[in-house]
Design a protein around this motif. Structure first.
Motif: not given
Lengths: 373, 41
Positions: A79, A129, A133, A148, A151-152, A221-222, A368-369, A373
């Motif tokens: 990322e 997931k 996304s 995102v 990450t996923l 996560a942000s 994400l939270t 994640v």
């Protein structure tokens, strides 16, 4: 016969590859002839052709590493590229008009509805997931969508990017009919006179720090997404790092944009892209944008229920909460002028558009939270 | 293949997600309003 052997690779061409060449060509056409998000669609289009040449050396083939695959590992799978791009984007944004009227931030929040609506719909067709996304296409923000999806570990990064950037460029076509559908002519003609307020330099400096802390505490996560965006803004607003601010806005942004588009294209191989899922993703992306528009407008209409006549909000500004900056703000302003050529909504619509930038990043972090994640 | 049972997971995510966005934005709005009041004196 030896000469014929030089062309043996031609036998490896598949119809799916040819289709991807056509898609790449279409993206290039849209970028150049229609000027639709050229900074991303052109490298993506060219990259799509590059990686779909049979046995293309641009991507890893067996043990032989390809440049685009190396770039992907270096900056996309961790990322890094989208985060660096966010520094540049943050340095470009002037939060001044938004800081004068901070309540406009609420419309940016409402206009993230399309993300979560799409999550629910996509959940019927994809695992969670991938659904999450795909939903972040509604953030109308390339770096957030990349961040995102990566990450996923979504396998649909290529389709998600094409959808996100294409719809961002199509905002002038997608939003107006949706806005007209959920508003009345009387509502679209509501005037909102603008009075310039005053924002201190201290507020401009503290704002990016405040946003980073607030978002990072609720949605850890942000933290990198929001933090890098706000760091770029702090470079702009601090007043003592003008050279760095300019570098972030131009050189850094341009460099990262060049590699970002090509690297995303490395995920647009025929095997990954030419599947029925891609059409479904494109459809869900459209739903996300429509949901965002409706969410923002309906929130404004809800607020209007509690406001007296003469103080009502033009609900169209809610639609500008989608993060497609500055396109959405301009679209809303133009629609306002079309209804009443003395109704200048630009300062409000652009401020709401900027607020969407913040809200979309927060929404991406919350996704994400919520995904653990 | 359809996953109708996903609704049980995604609907709460919709509620929590929107609530979370409004909560964070709400905090930012309040804090900015206070900042404006304090720094514009």
């Amino acid at each position: 016969m030896e000469i014929l052997a030089l062309f043996s690779n031609l036998t490896n061409i598949t119809p799916q590859m040819v289709l991807m060449w056509a898609i790449g060509g279409l993206l290039i056409y849209l970028a150049i002839a229609r000027k639709m998000e050229p900074s991303l669609l052109l490298p993506m289009g060219f990259g799509a052709i590059l990686v779909n040449l049979p046995l293309s050396g641009a991507i890893t083939q067996g043990d032989v590493e390809g440049a685009l695959s190396v770039l992907f590992q270096a900056g996309m799978s961790n990322e890094l590229f989208p985060l660096l791009l966010f520094i540049g984007i943050g340095a470009m944004i002037d939060f001044g008009p938004l800081l004068e009227k901070p309540w406009l931030l609420l419309f940016g929040a409402a206009a993230q509805f399309g993300i979560f609506l799409t999550l629910v719909l996509a959940g019927f067709f994809f695992d969670l997931k991938d659904a999450a996304s795909i939903a972040v296409i509604g953030a109308a923000d390339g770096p957030t969508a990349i961040f995102v999806a990566n990450t996923l570990g979504s396998k649909y990064l290529g389709a998600i990017m094409v959808a996100a950037y294409s719809y961002m460029a199509l905002v002038p076509i997608v939003q107006p009919p949706v806005i007209r559908l959920v508003t009345t002519k009387k509502e679209r003609r509501i005037r909102m006179p603008y009075q310039k307020g005053n924002v201190s330099r201290l507020t401009r400096i503290l704002f990016p720090i405040l946003v980073t802390v607030a978002a990072g505490l609720v949605a850890p996560a942000s933290a990198s997404l929001v933090g890098f965006l706000m760091f770029g803004n702090l470079l702009r607003e601090c007043g003592v790092l003008n050279a760095l601010s300019e570098t972030a806005q131009s050189t850094l942004t341009n460099l990262i944009t060049i590699v970002l588009g090509l690297t995303v294209a490395s995920q647009m191989t025929a095997e990954q892209f030419v599947r029925p899922d891609t059409l479904l993703i494109l459809a869900l992306g459209l739903v996300a944008f429509i949901g965002d528009t409706i969410g923002g407008v309906l929130f404004a209409k809800l607020i209007n229920l509690f406001l007296p006549e003469g103080k009502k909000i033009n609900p169209m500004i809610g639609a500008a909460g989608i993060s497609a900056f500055p396109m959405s703000g301009r679209v809303v302003n133009q629609m306002g002028l079309k209804e009443d050529n003395q109704n200048f909504l630009l300062m409000y619509s652009i401020s709401v558009n900027v607020s969407g930038q913040i809200a979309s990043v927060i929404a991406g972090g919350l996704i994400l939270t919520l995904m653990g994640v | 293949m359809l996953h109708p049972d996903a609704l049980a997971q995604t609907l709460p995510m919709l509620t929590k997600g929107m609530a979370g966005v409004f909560l964070v934005i709400g905090v930012i709005v309040l804090a900015t309003a206070i900042l404006n009041k304090l720094t514009n004196r």
